[in-house]
Design an enzyme around this catalytic site. Structure first.
Site, PDB file in Angstrom:
ATOM      1  N   ASP A  32       2.735   5.636  -6.575  1.00  0.00           N
ATOM      2  CA  ASP A  32       3.984   5.511  -5.822  1.00  0.00           C
ATOM      3  C   ASP A  32       5.218   5.414  -6.706  1.00  0.00           C
ATOM      4  O   ASP A  32       6.338   5.503  -6.213  1.00  0.00           O
ATOM      5  CB  ASP A  32       3.921   4.273  -4.913  1.00  0.00           C
ATOM      6  N   HIS A  43       0.884  -1.187   0.000  1.00  0.00           N
ATOM      7  CA  HIS A  43       0.000   0.000   0.000  1.00  0.00           C
ATOM      8  C   HIS A  43       0.910   1.222   0.000  1.00  0.00           C
ATOM      9  O   HIS A  43       1.740   1.379  -0.884  1.00  0.00           O
ATOM     10  CB  HIS A  43      -0.919  -0.124   1.222  1.00  0.00           C
ATOM     11  N   HIS A  58      -2.163  -2.106  -9.836  1.00  0.00           N
ATOM     12  CA  HIS A  58      -3.156  -1.539  -8.934  1.00  0.00           C
ATOM     13  C   HIS A  58      -4.395  -2.406  -8.961  1.00  0.00           C
ATOM     14  O   HIS A  58      -4.743  -2.940 -10.011  1.00  0.00           O
ATOM     15  CB  HIS A  58      -3.522  -0.114  -9.367  1.00  0.00           C
TER      16      HIS A  58
HETATM   17  N1  CMC Z   1       5.162  -6.502 -10.396  1.00  0.00           N
HETATM   18  C1  CMC Z   1       5.074  -7.703 -11.026  1.00  0.00           C
HETATM   19  N2  CMC Z   1       3.927  -8.390 -11.186  1.00  0.00           N
HETATM   20  C2  CMC Z   1       2.830  -7.853 -10.676  1.00  0.00           C
HETATM   21  C3  CMC Z   1       2.831  -6.597 -10.000  1.00  0.00           C
HETATM   22  C4  CMC Z   1       4.064  -5.927  -9.876  1.00  0.00           C
HETATM   23  N3  CMC Z   1       4.138  -4.746  -9.263  1.00  0.00           N
HETATM   24  N4  CMC Z   1       1.591  -6.309  -9.591  1.00  0.00           N
HETATM   25  C5  CMC Z   1       0.816  -7.336  -9.970  1.00  0.00           C
HETATM   26  N5  CMC Z   1       1.561  -8.252 -10.639  1.00  0.00           N
HETATM   27  C6  CMC Z   1       1.092  -9.497 -11.267  1.00  0.00           C
HETATM   28  C7  CMC Z   1       0.753 -10.535 -10.201  1.00  0.00           C
HETATM   29  O1  CMC Z   1       1.876 -11.324  -9.900  1.00  0.00           O
HETATM   30  C8  CMC Z   1      -0.344 -11.299 -10.884  1.00  0.00           C
HETATM   31  O2  CMC Z   1       0.243 -12.143 -11.842  1.00  0.00           O
HETATM   32  P1  CMC Z   1      -0.377 -13.617 -12.137  1.00  0.00           P
HETATM   33  O3  CMC Z   1      -1.733 -13.353 -12.702  1.00  0.00           O
HETATM   34  O4  CMC Z   1       0.571 -14.239 -13.080  1.00  0.00           O
HETATM   35  O5  CMC Z   1      -0.419 -14.306 -10.805  1.00  0.00           O
HETATM   36  C9  CMC Z   1      -1.114 -10.231 -11.653  1.00  0.00           C
HETATM   37  O6  CMC Z   1      -0.146  -9.198 -11.918  1.00  0.00           O
HETATM   38  C10 CMC Z   1      -2.301  -9.646 -10.883  1.00  0.00           C
HETATM   39  O7  CMC Z   1      -1.794  -9.113  -9.673  1.00  0.00           O
HETATM   40  P2  CMC Z   1      -2.492  -9.260  -8.256  1.00  0.00           P
HETATM   41  O8  CMC Z   1      -1.413  -9.363  -7.223  1.00  0.00           O
HETATM   42  O9  CMC Z   1      -3.524 -10.331  -8.308  1.00  0.00           O
HETATM   43  O10 CMC Z   1      -3.223  -7.870  -8.157  1.00  0.00           O
HETATM   44  P3  CMC Z   1      -3.825  -7.211  -6.851  1.00  0.00           P
HETATM   45  O11 CMC Z   1      -4.942  -6.352  -7.299  1.00  0.00           O
HETATM   46  O12 CMC Z   1      -4.116  -8.233  -5.824  1.00  0.00           O
HETATM   47  O13 CMC Z   1      -2.616  -6.323  -6.288  1.00  0.00           O
HETATM   48  C11 CMC Z   1      -1.114  -4.546  -5.917  1.00  0.00           C
HETATM   49  C12 CMC Z   1      -2.485  -4.970  -6.478  1.00  0.00           C
HETATM   50  C13 CMC Z   1      -1.033  -3.035  -5.939  1.00  0.00           C
HETATM   51  C14 CMC Z   1      -1.008  -5.007  -4.455  1.00  0.00           C
HETATM   52  C15 CMC Z   1       0.003  -5.188  -6.789  1.00  0.00           C
HETATM   53  O14 CMC Z   1      -0.109  -4.716  -8.105  1.00  0.00           O
HETATM   54  C16 CMC Z   1       1.390  -4.894  -6.225  1.00  0.00           C
HETATM   55  O15 CMC Z   1       1.854  -5.624  -5.345  1.00  0.00           O
HETATM   56  N6  CMC Z   1       2.093  -3.815  -6.732  1.00  0.00           N
HETATM   57  C17 CMC Z   1       3.378  -3.469  -6.192  1.00  0.00           C
HETATM   58  C18 CMC Z   1       3.216  -2.682  -4.903  1.00  0.00           C
HETATM   59  C19 CMC Z   1       2.710  -1.274  -5.160  1.00  0.00           C
HETATM   60  O16 CMC Z   1       3.204  -0.554  -6.021  1.00  0.00           O
HETATM   61  N7  CMC Z   1       1.718  -0.854  -4.344  1.00  0.00           N
HETATM   62  C20 CMC Z   1       1.145   0.478  -4.423  1.00  0.00           C
HETATM   63  C21 CMC Z   1      -0.276   0.459  -4.886  1.00  0.00           C
HETATM   64  S1  CMC Z   1      -0.918   2.062  -5.335  1.00  0.00           S
HETATM   65  C22 CMC Z   1      -0.889   3.059  -3.963  1.00  0.00           C
HETATM   66  C23 CMC Z   1      -1.437   2.487  -2.706  1.00  0.00           C
HETATM   67  O17 CMC Z   1      -2.355   1.671  -2.669  1.00  0.00           O
HETATM   68  O18 CMC Z   1      -0.950   2.889  -1.673  1.00  0.00           O
END
Ligand code: CMC
Length: 437
Positions: A363, A268, A307
């Site tokens: 971010d 987050h 996201h």
């Molecule tokens: N790098 C590499 N792969 C990714 C990333 C990433 N940053 N984000 C998602 N994926 C992949 C994930 O591995 C999955 O792949 P597969 O379908 O092969 O398993 C697919 O994309 C879908 O991802 P998810 O984890 O199911 O998506 P989610 O909605 O549960 O997670 C998230 C959203 C923001 C937690 C995630 O994208 C992430 O961990 N990003 C990196 C951390 C980040 O930048 N967070 C800030 C978010 S915005 C500001 C805030 O909320 O504070």
């Protein structure tokens, strides 16, 4: 049969049900009537991580994740970032309308009256270890405010609520600045109420021996814009925490502390700190492809990308990218920007990211601009928490006025043992996966 409805056939029983739609959604409680017999509890929905569940109705923030749209109270984020101050936007988010000039003046005056902290808060903060993380100090100190303002428990008094809201918005920059000064071993600087909200924050952070801190106007404006961009973001993890804790009728200080704790995680608000760490680790442009390879192999995440809601460019990242230019004109270009731009360029063409619709989020660029402004990575998430306090409070206020809301209490699908015979201690076997220290 109402037109806005679903007809569901339960193949277990052959029975058919009409379920009305509410604003395009199914009310989960309407599914309860779907039963296999009188002893059946009724159908529940199973939605870990709330991937497809609306937990409330809200009139504060609108996001269209596919189109990359973000609006506060109907106003596009880019217009607000260009034309307003943070306190003006805070007024909008909390009250639903943009303030008139006299309203803004009065609102600013009132917030400014609450920038000081009780002296005991200072003593309390002095007790933190010298290398305590600023976000941990921030969270704990916000929770500690609850001990100074016991009347805050009276959450159903409008007067008390308004007072706590003003206090929190006035005091979060002071707490953030004290946490920062503490980690540097510097004396705390009292608020200067002749300065604007961002300038006063900068003064509390960076004033040394000069009689009055003079903020660079371009940098103060950039900080104010960053505050606007982070002020609210509908039902994200920390806001959901604010609502969950608030739903138990806890006071706003402990509720905001809980929300800030949720924000601190690297998935987050903690992501901005992680982005900087990642850029440091990559170190140079020629090592970008190697990092992308690791991301695609699932070894690491590309921090600042992806996201839950945006499946398009995060509009806030676009505005930050622009705001960075104004900052770099004063501070010089942050060399990490080149690495970030190259990461973005490669990622946006790569099948892995394209297929998963992974774009830069807020971010990705915020850390680079924070660093150019003179902040160190440990304080980045605190910088996110200051403006988000406004969003948390607006959502809390909305929650308390919503007659449909009750204590947040999800259901579960139990997967544990059925009833078991008690085993005396001398007859027990070693636990296979016991918690070990
Ligand atoms: N790098 C590499 N792969 C990714 C990333 C990433 N940053 N984000 C998602 N994926 C992949 C994930 O591995 C999955 O792949 P597969 O379908 O092969 O398993 C697919 O994309 C879908 O991802 P998810 O984890 O199911 O998506 P989610 O909605 O549960 O997670 C998230 C959203 C923001 C937690 C995630 O994208 C992430 O961990 N990003 C990196 C951390 C980040 O930048 N967070 C800030 C978010 S915005 C500001 C805030 O909320 O504070």
């Amino acid at each position: 049969m109402p037109e806005e409805s679903l007809t569901i056939t339960d193949n277990r029983t052959g029975a058919s049900y009409t379920v009305p739609l509410f604003k395009g959604a199914v009310r989960a409680m309407d599914l309860r009537k779907i039963k296999t017999g009188p002893d059946d509890f009724g159908l529940m929905t199973y939605d870990p991580a709330f991937m497809n569940t609306a937990s409330c109705q809200s009139a504060i923030t609108f996001i269209d994740g596919d189109k990359g749209i973000l609006r506060y109270r109907g106003y596009p984020i880019d217009v607000l970032a260009e034309k307003c101050t943070f306190l003006e936007v805070a007024y909008l988010i909390l009250n639903g309308e943009l303030p008139t000039e006299p309203e803004l003046k009065e609102w600013t005056r009132k917030v400014t009256l609450h920038t000081m902290l009780h002296e005991n808060t200072k003593q309390f903060m002095r007790g933190f270890h010298h290398d305590a993380h600023p976000m941990s100090m921030f969270i704990s100190t916000i929770a500690a405010l609850s001990t100074f303002y016991p009347a805050a428990h009276d959450i159903f008094s409008r007067e008390s609520r308004d007072l706590q809201i003003l206090r929190l918005i006035g005091k979060v920059p002071t707490i953030a600045a004290y946490a920062y000064r503490h980690s540097r071993g510097l004396p705390y600087v009292y608020p200067d109420n002749s300065l604007s909200y961002p300038e006063n924050f900068m003064s509390m952070l960076w004033k040394m021996t000069e009689p009055k801190y003079e903020a660079n106007p371009a940098l103060a404006r950039a900080l104010d814009v960053l505050f606007i961009l982070h002020a609210d973001h509908e039902q994200n993890c920390s806001t959901n925490t604010m609502r969950a804790v608030g739903s138990s009728q806890a006071d706003p200080y402990v509720s905001v502390a809980a929300a800030a704790a949720a924000l601190s995680g690297p998935l987050h608000g903690g992501a901005n700190e992680e982005v900087l760490r990642m850029l440091d680790e990559i170190g140079s442009l020629d090592r970008v492809p190697e990092h992308i390879k690791k991301v695609k192999a699932g070894e690491v995440k590309l921090m600042g990308f992806g996201h839950r809601v945006y499946k398009n460019y995060d509009p806030r990242a676009r505005i930050i990218k622009k705001a960075a230019d104004a900052v770099f004109e004063v501070t010089g270009r942050n060399p990490k920007l080149e690495i970030a731009l190259e990461l973005e360029r490669i990622a946006l063409q790569d099948d892995y990211f394209v297929k998963r619709r992974l774009y830069p989020n807020v971010d990705f660029y915020s850390g680079i601009i924070y660093q150019a402004l003179g902040f160190t990575p440990e304080i980045f998430t605190v910088l996110f928490a200051i403006p988000r306090t406004v969003g948390w409070l607006a959502q809390w206020q909305e929650l308390l006025g919503d007659s449909e809301q009750k204590i947040a209490r999800p259901r579960q699908i139990y997967t544990g043992h059925d009833l078991r015979e008690f085993v005396p201690i001398e007859a027990r076997e070693k636990t296979p996966a016991a918690v070990t220290a």
